[in-house]
Design a protein around this motif. Structure first.
Motif, PDB file in Angstrom:
ATOM      1  N   MET A   1      -3.429  -5.002  -0.166  1.00 53.84           N
ATOM      2  CA  MET A   1      -3.473  -4.345  -0.140  1.00 53.84           C
ATOM      3  C   MET A   1      -4.465  -2.916  -1.034  1.00 53.84           C
ATOM      4  O   MET A   1      -3.865  -2.803  -2.502  1.00 53.84           O
ATOM      5  N   ASP A   2      -5.050  -2.427  -0.434  1.00 54.97           N
ATOM      6  CA  ASP A   2      -5.354  -0.566  -1.417  1.00 54.97           C
ATOM      7  C   ASP A   2      -5.134   0.322  -0.930  1.00 54.97           C
ATOM      8  O   ASP A   2      -6.224   0.468   0.193  1.00 54.97           O
ATOM      9  N   VAL A   3      -4.544   1.188  -2.475  1.00 55.16           N
ATOM     10  CA  VAL A   3      -4.005   2.480  -1.732  1.00 55.16           C
ATOM     11  C   VAL A   3      -4.762   3.229  -2.713  1.00 55.16           C
ATOM     12  O   VAL A   3      -4.996   3.109  -4.119  1.00 55.16           O
TER      13      VAL A   3
ATOM     14  N   LEU B   1      -1.934   4.722   9.148  1.00 53.74           N
ATOM     15  CA  LEU B   1      -1.866   4.160   8.092  1.00 53.74           C
ATOM     16  C   LEU B   1      -0.768   4.543   6.481  1.00 53.74           C
ATOM     17  O   LEU B   1      -0.707   3.005   6.352  1.00 53.74           O
ATOM     18  N   ALA B   2      -0.104   5.313   7.244  1.00 55.48           N
ATOM     19  CA  ALA B   2       1.207   5.229   6.251  1.00 55.48           C
ATOM     20  C   ALA B   2       2.329   3.931   6.435  1.00 55.48           C
ATOM     21  O   ALA B   2       3.105   3.940   5.899  1.00 55.48           O
TER      22      ALA B   2
ATOM     23  N   PRO C   1       8.312  -0.624   8.791  1.00 57.71           N
ATOM     24  CA  PRO C   1       7.809   0.588   9.513  1.00 57.71           C
ATOM     25  C   PRO C   1       8.720   1.085  10.899  1.00 57.71           C
ATOM     26  O   PRO C   1       8.707   2.136  10.507  1.00 57.71           O
ATOM     27  N   GLU C   2       9.586   0.980  11.611  1.00 55.41           N
ATOM     28  CA  GLU C   2      10.559   1.601  11.951  1.00 55.41           C
ATOM     29  C   GLU C   2      11.375   2.104  11.630  1.00 55.41           C
ATOM     30  O   GLU C   2      11.487   3.422  11.720  1.00 55.41           O
TER      31      GLU C   2
ATOM     32  N   LEU D   1      -1.630  11.323   1.194  1.00 57.04           N
ATOM     33  CA  LEU D   1      -2.247  11.094   3.271  1.00 57.04           C
ATOM     34  C   LEU D   1      -2.115  12.496   3.846  1.00 57.04           C
ATOM     35  O   LEU D   1      -2.528  13.720   4.554  1.00 57.04           O
ATOM     36  N   TYR D   2      -0.977  12.902   3.666  1.00 53.57           N
ATOM     37  CA  TYR D   2      -0.711  14.236   3.847  1.00 53.57           C
ATOM     38  C   TYR D   2      -1.198  16.054   2.881  1.00 53.57           C
ATOM     39  O   TYR D   2      -1.624  16.423   4.296  1.00 53.57           O
ATOM     40  N   LEU D   3      -2.314  15.526   2.387  1.00 54.41           N
ATOM     41  CA  LEU D   3      -2.676  15.948   1.308  1.00 54.41           C
ATOM     42  C   LEU D   3      -4.117  16.303   2.486  1.00 54.41           C
ATOM     43  O   LEU D   3      -4.670  17.372   2.365  1.00 54.41           O
ATOM     44  N   LYS D   4      -4.531  15.240   2.765  1.00 50.82           N
ATOM     45  CA  LYS D   4      -6.425  14.426   3.232  1.00 50.82           C
ATOM     46  C   LYS D   4      -5.813  15.761   4.729  1.00 50.82           C
ATOM     47  O   LYS D   4      -6.177  16.443   5.319  1.00 50.82           O
TER      48      LYS D   4
END
Lengths: 491, 374
Positions: A4-6, A90-91, A103-104, A197-200
């Motif tokens: 995965m690329d992040v 995505l997160a 994930p849960e 992600l949050y700052l986006k």
């Protein structure tokens, strides 16, 4: 193996074009390889970025009305609470890949964090800490002072997010925005994907506010870079192990305000009058939830639940109920991946307890089928506190009198943080008072351990007020202050 | 003094014969037969172990191969007595209790069990450490048996002196600590008189000696036939060196080539030890490699750390040893060491430990360290 690329960074929109040099760090677990794209961070880079953040703050955030700031933060929290919000989806892929959490657990964790970050909570937290939140906007009259006062936040707050409680870093950006401070966060390799992600999200709501925020990643121990960040800061907030934090603190200039959130211990205490047959399943579920959330890795998580004997349900029977509840949670919110060392430690400890059980000692053990997913131990309080190996390793320690646990816990004072208490009788108030005496900073009910409110004095400090500098105007018409001096001279 | 029951003496005799056949056979059938016999004895004799096995449905009547023998995790020895004949104990060995000094693993050896351990040392060291049958001066970086009667490594080193060493072999740790000057004199003596030296002891002792040599600018060129045997880790008692650095230091400061430096894995919970095969390979004209070899009276499995189920050869997991010389307690031992099976043996990476726990909860290791500091 998946890969995965992040992105492991967030740069303010206006700063992005300045950056062309990136590098890719390999992180993640054996099962999922994560390629983390990050800018090449140097001392000079940090200095230029810090300067940019401060200028953007001065031009916008410093003068932005609090009401507007809270609107932005509230909107961000609501977006993240929406299961269909794409960044959240995505997160739920990136965080499990990097941390091994299921994930849960990550979804539950995002919910817990964002539910306590809505406008109403924010206003309440501000009122709680600084009485009149509008002091952050301008000089307002204070009756107590008999004059005007205003609160100023730092120009730049630098924070090192350590470890990987999913979705926790947003709290730092919320706090810095509320005190109108620019914020530079350093994410750890443990979980670098949420903060960007949050700052986006903030950028999508208010791009100019996002101009005052940034997230970087570098490997721990890059002293040049770290010193540059510290030197530019007015306040530093550190999360992490006591030893790691201490070694950083030594290098922070003295003029800078430092708040530290080191690793901590939690526990639970249930009194005999709470152990009624009626409602026991719900209580067991609550206790199981406290352990399962964040896979027991948060500082808020319990290492042990003390349970008093003499009630309708015995502590041992209660432990059995907790084991049933742990098994249920495993299907709803499975435990994440486990490091071999942690699994080995759990298996070694299980065997020790099993031998005690086989010897006919007052020990019982319930375990998950297969691996180390969950363990519940019932035993008499050994009167010596040993930390749990965590990762859903539950211990129910029977005590004859719940007050007897206090002498064992007292020496742990500086490490104590969070306790779940339910005595269901008149002793509770006295008991909670004693817990406060020995060092606890939060007392709650079983099932609420992982869910502190915005109002909580995190680790015993006022997290917003502690960042502020006040300016009080004590300018009265009379020259009362000079009065005695004048008289002295006239004599 | 009471004697061991006759049937136990007979089992010991059979194990002894198996050990004495040396290291050049792989008699799987005999190993399996002996392992199951020993398992049955341990199952019948130790009530605690019997219950442990019954819970898992692994009893002598239902298992057919040694892989199925229930293994006892090493930490259990800290709180449970698992020796079959504790009333006949001749020697009691304890673990170092590095993580918690109040909790030391204890293993008691009866007369027969000690004889088995002695045999494993004689046969295995004879092949892996002294394949050239020299008679070296043993210089032991460990306390003497009188001052450290409960250290299994000291007991083993003393046997090495007895079986292989010259009469001027000696222990070099006293009540005052590491007798570094005595070691320097002994090494000078070996250099001058052309006597091969065998320096044996804890790995951290070597490192402390190397550091001292560096400080005083002293190096030795020990005569041909000299060798090193190091065991155990560094456990915070010296700098940590990786194997390559360690071997380089052996060359620099002692003049001993890498192939003559043998690492030993020994544990209080297993009577047998596992040696590097480098020196044996050198003498047998095989390519030099460095893995731990299972002597024929032992086997090693690698298991999944989470489920404790065996893993395919080559995969990394926790090491589990089955040791026939463990007749006196339990033959299958589940360790906290990570490693993988290779060739006729295995590679070891070190303790799995509690790992890099992530999160903001205080961990066992952290609290232990902080309380020690306080």
């Amino acid at each position: 193996m998946q890969s995965m690329d992040v992105n492991g960074y967030y740069l303010p929109p206006g700063f992005r074009e300045k950056i062309s040099a990136f590098t890719v760090e390999q992180i993640g677990s054996k099962e999922t390889q994560v390629r983390l794209k990050v800018p090449l961070v140097t001392r000079a880079f940090v200095e230029v970025l810090a300067d940019y953040l401060k200028k953007q703050r001065e031009a916008y955030l410093a003068e932005l009305p609090l009401k507007k700031i809270i609107q932005v933060l509230d909107t961000a929290s609501r977006l993240w609470l929406d299961p269909a919000y794409p960044p959240r989806q995505l997160a739920l892929k990136t965080i499990p890949a990097v941390t091994g959490f299921s994930p849960e657990v990550v979804a539950a964790s995002i919910d817990v964090e964002m539910e306590s970050s809505l406008a109403e909570d924010i206003w309440r937290a501000l009122e709680d800490e600084i009485i009149n939140p509008l002091y952050l906007d301008d000089f307002y009259y204070s009756k107590q002072l008999g004059g005007f006062r205003r609160a100023f936040g730092p120009e730049l707050l630098v924070s090192f997010f350590s470890e990987n409680i999913p979705a926790l870093p947003h709290l730092l950006f919320m706090r810095s925005a509320l005190v109108k401070s620019a914020c530079l966060g350093k994410v750890a390799s443990g979980e670098p994907t949420f903060a960007p992600l949050y700052l986006k999200t903030i950028e999508d709501i208010d791009p100019r506010m996002a101009e005052c925020m940034s997230v970087l990643y570098w490997r721990g121990g890059e002293k040049g870079v770290e010193d540059a960040a510290f030197n530019q800061a007015d306040a530093v907030i550190l999360f992490g192990g006591v030893e790691a934090c201490n070694s950083l603190i030594e290098r922070i200039p003295r003029r800078i305000r430092i708040l530290v959130h080191g690793h901590k211990l939690g526990f639970g205490a249930i009194g005999k009058n709470r152990l009624k047959i009626d409602g026991i399943d719900g209580l067991a579920k609550a206790v199981a939830y406290d352990h399962a959330m964040f896979d027991q890795q948060a500082c808020l998580a319990p290492h042990v639940y003390y349970v008093e004997s003499g009630g309708e349900v015995s502590p041992e029977a209660f432990a059995q109920k907790v084991a049933d509840a742990m098994d249920d949670i495993q299907t709803q919110m499975p435990r994440g991946l486990i490091h071999p060392g942690e699994a080995s430690a759990i298996n070694q400890l299980r065997a020790k307890y099993e031998m005690q059980e086989l010897k006919g000692k007052d020990v019982r053990m319930w375990v998950s089928a297969g691996g180390t997913e969950w363990t519940v131990i019932y035993e008499k309080d050994p009167r010596i506190f040993r930390p749990s190996p965590l990762k859903r390793f539950v211990r129910i320690w029977e005590v004859e009198d719940i007050f007897h646990i206090l002498p064992t816990l007292k020496p742990l004072g500086p490490f104590l943080q969070n306790a779940a208490v339910d005595l269901a009788d008149e002793r509770e108030k006295d008991f909670m008072g004693r817990l406060g005496d020995i060092g606890l900073t939060r007392i709650t009910a079983p099932g609420n351990m992982p869910k502190p409110s915005m109002m909580w004095h995190h680790d015993g400090i006022s997290p917003l007020a502690a960042l502020l500098r006040w300016c009080d105007i004590e300018k009265k018409a009379s020259v009362a202050g000079l009065g005695p001096l004048i008289k002295e001279n006239e004599k | 003094m009471q004697a061991l029951p006759q049937h136990v003496i007979e089992i010991d005799q059979a194990i002894l014969e198996f050990i004495n056949r040396g290291i050049d056979h792989t008699d799987e059938a005999m190993f399996n037969q002996l392992a199951l016999t020993i398992f049955a004895l341990q199952y019948q004799t130790s009530g605690l172990y019997r219950k442990f096995c019954e819970r898992r449905g692994k009893i002598p009547e239902t298992i057919a191969c040694w892989e199925e023998i229930p293994a006892i995790p090493t930490d259990v020895f800290k709180t449970a007595q698992l020796s079959l004949f504790p009333e006949l104990a001749q020697r009691t060995f304890m673990t170092s209790g590095t993580s918690n000094p109040d909790e030391k693993g204890v293993v008691a050896y009866d007369r027969g069990g000690l004889k088995l351990m002695d045999a494993t040392i004689r046969v295995a060291a004879g092949e892996f450490l002294f394949p050239d049958r020299v008679n070296p001066r043993l210089l032991i970086l460990a306390p003497s048996p009188e001052s450290a009667p409960h250290m299994i490594m000291v007991y083993g080193m003393n046997r090495l002196i007895e079986y292989f060493g010259r009469s001027d072999s000696r222990f070099l740790v006293g009540p005052e600590g590491f007798k570094i000057q005595d070691l320097i004199h002994a090494l000078e003596h070996c250099e001058q008189e052309n006597i091969p030296a065998a320096i044996c002891g804890g790995s951290f002792g070597f490192v402390n000696f190397f550091d001292h040599c560096k400080k005083i600018g002293r190096t030795f060129r020990l005569p041909p036939g000299s060798r090193c045997l190091d065991a155990g880790g560094f456990k915070g008692r010296s700098r940590e060196l990786d194997r390559e650095e360690f071997l380089e230091c052996c060359g620099t400061y002692l003049g001993i080539a890498a192939a003559w430096c043998v690492n030993l894995l020994g544990m209080t919970e297993t009577a047998s030890q596992f040696y590097d095969n480098c020196l044996l390979n050198l003498f047998r004209g095989r390519p030099i490699s460095r893995i731990k070899i299972n002597p024929p009276w032992t086997r090693t499995l690698v298991v999944n750390p989470d489920t404790l189920e065996p893993l395919p050869k080559g995969e990394t997991g926790l090491l589990r040893h089955v040791d026939l010389a463990n007749r006196g307690h339990v033959c299958a031992i589940q360790t906290d060491d990570m490693g993988r099976l290779m060739g006729d043996g295995f590679e070891i990476d070190g303790r799995a430990g509690s790992g890099e726990a992530k999160g903001c909860a205080l961990t066992i290791d952290e609290l232990t360290r902080l309380q020690e500091d306080g």
